[in-house]
Design a protein around this motif. Structure first.
Motif, PDB file in Angstrom:
ATOM      1  N   ALA A  54    -118.657-157.056  99.633  1.00 37.93           N
ATOM      2  CA  ALA A  54    -119.720-156.598  99.064  1.00 37.93           C
ATOM      3  C   ALA A  54    -120.875-157.363  98.891  1.00 37.93           C
ATOM      4  O   ALA A  54    -122.198-156.941  98.813  1.00 37.93           O
ATOM      5  N   ARG A  55    -120.851-158.513  98.416  1.00 41.72           N
ATOM      6  CA  ARG A  55    -121.340-159.808  98.485  1.00 41.72           C
ATOM      7  C   ARG A  55    -122.818-159.106  99.483  1.00 41.72           C
ATOM      8  O   ARG A  55    -124.361-159.434  98.983  1.00 41.72           O
ATOM      9  N   LEU A  82    -113.657-151.215 103.498  1.00 38.01           N
ATOM     10  CA  LEU A  82    -114.153-149.704 102.768  1.00 38.01           C
ATOM     11  C   LEU A  82    -114.177-150.632 101.541  1.00 38.01           C
ATOM     12  O   LEU A  82    -114.862-149.818 100.384  1.00 38.01           O
ATOM     13  N   HIS A  83    -113.322-151.444 100.441  1.00 41.88           N
ATOM     14  CA  HIS A  83    -113.581-152.202  99.119  1.00 41.88           C
ATOM     15  C   HIS A  83    -114.879-152.573  99.374  1.00 41.88           C
ATOM     16  O   HIS A  83    -115.312-152.030  98.072  1.00 41.88           O
ATOM     17  N   ALA A  84    -115.079-153.135 100.117  1.00 43.10           N
ATOM     18  CA  ALA A  84    -116.871-153.980  99.760  1.00 43.10           C
ATOM     19  C   ALA A  84    -117.753-152.710 100.606  1.00 43.10           C
ATOM     20  O   ALA A  84    -118.400-153.182  99.390  1.00 43.10           O
ATOM     21  N   ASP A 142    -115.086-162.806  93.873  1.00 43.56           N
ATOM     22  CA  ASP A 142    -114.746-162.164  93.233  1.00 43.56           C
ATOM     23  C   ASP A 142    -115.457-161.450  92.182  1.00 43.56           C
ATOM     24  O   ASP A 142    -116.953-161.811  91.965  1.00 43.56           O
ATOM     25  N   GLY A 143    -115.654-160.245  91.543  1.00 39.07           N
ATOM     26  CA  GLY A 143    -116.413-158.989  90.480  1.00 39.07           C
ATOM     27  C   GLY A 143    -117.022-158.311  91.322  1.00 39.07           C
ATOM     28  O   GLY A 143    -117.206-158.302  92.307  1.00 39.07           O
ATOM     29  N   LEU A 144    -116.861-157.872  90.387  1.00 42.44           N
ATOM     30  CA  LEU A 144    -118.126-156.150  90.942  1.00 42.44           C
ATOM     31  C   LEU A 144    -119.522-156.482  91.089  1.00 42.44           C
ATOM     32  O   LEU A 144    -120.308-157.211  90.158  1.00 42.44           O
ATOM     33  N   VAL A 145    -120.108-156.552  92.412  1.00 42.42           N
ATOM     34  CA  VAL A 145    -121.450-157.042  92.671  1.00 42.42           C
ATOM     35  C   VAL A 145    -122.439-155.560  91.699  1.00 42.42           C
ATOM     36  O   VAL A 145    -123.023-156.926  91.800  1.00 42.42           O
ATOM     37  N   ARG A 146    -122.402-154.376  91.683  1.00 38.95           N
ATOM     38  CA  ARG A 146    -123.153-153.677  91.695  1.00 38.95           C
ATOM     39  C   ARG A 146    -123.195-152.541  90.753  1.00 38.95           C
ATOM     40  O   ARG A 146    -121.544-151.738  90.955  1.00 38.95           O
TER      41      ARG A 146
END
Length: 165
Positions: A54-55, A82-84, A142-146
């Motif tokens: 995601a990052r 999909l999750h990314a 780890d962690g929510l990107v946006r």
């Protein structure tokens, strides 16, 4: 993005897919999340890979409701992708790599994704869309990107129907 409440009483507080996913990771980090053949990922491992990808997607310009083509076979990598995309705030466009090249090209041209996630071994028709090969990436993090809003699009699905379009 997919707005999931915890029930009718929580309708005023919708939860997004990334929020629900990361909550599950915090609750059961060592529980199996994905099993594909002999490969198993725990929730922590899935989150680490998805957040790292995601990052990279965010760095590549993926943001709210921007479409990302995903041309991957059913696999652990597909679930990570999909999750990314969801964690980056994008909307995924899943495309079966076994489809004929003409159909893949039609879907990707019509959806106009900002980039396509695939593997280096997957042949893609030329559509002018940037390609990111997931098998060449180091996915740790780890962690929510946006931040993701509940009203954002989560995905774009193409079905053939009776016309093939």
């Amino acid at each position: 993005l997919l707005a999931l409440g915890r029930g009718p009483e929580d309708a005023a507080d919708p939860r997004t897919w990334p929020e629900l996913f990361l909550d599950q990771v915090r609750r059961t980090p060592d529980a199996p999340a994905v099993v594909s053949g002999a490969q198993t990922l725990t929730y922590r491992e899935l989150a680490d890979r998805a957040c790292a990808l995601a990052r990279l997607l965010a760095e590549a310009g993926v943001g709210a409701e921007q479409r990302v083509g995903i041309v991957l076979p059913r696999s652990v990598e597909l679930v990570v992708a999909l999750h990314a995309v969801a964690l980056a705030g994008g909307a995924f466009v899943p495309v079966d790599p076994a489809h004929p090249a003409e159909r893949i090209a039609q879907t990707l041209t019509d959806a106009a994704p900002v980039l396509v996630l695939t593997t280096s071994g997957t042949a893609l028709p030329e559509t002018g869309t940037r390609r990111l090969d997931v098998d060449a990436l180091d996915l740790t993090g780890d962690g929510l990107v946006r931040p993701v809003r509940a009203e954002q699009a989560a995905y774009v699905i193409y079905t053939s129907g009776s016309t093939g379009r």
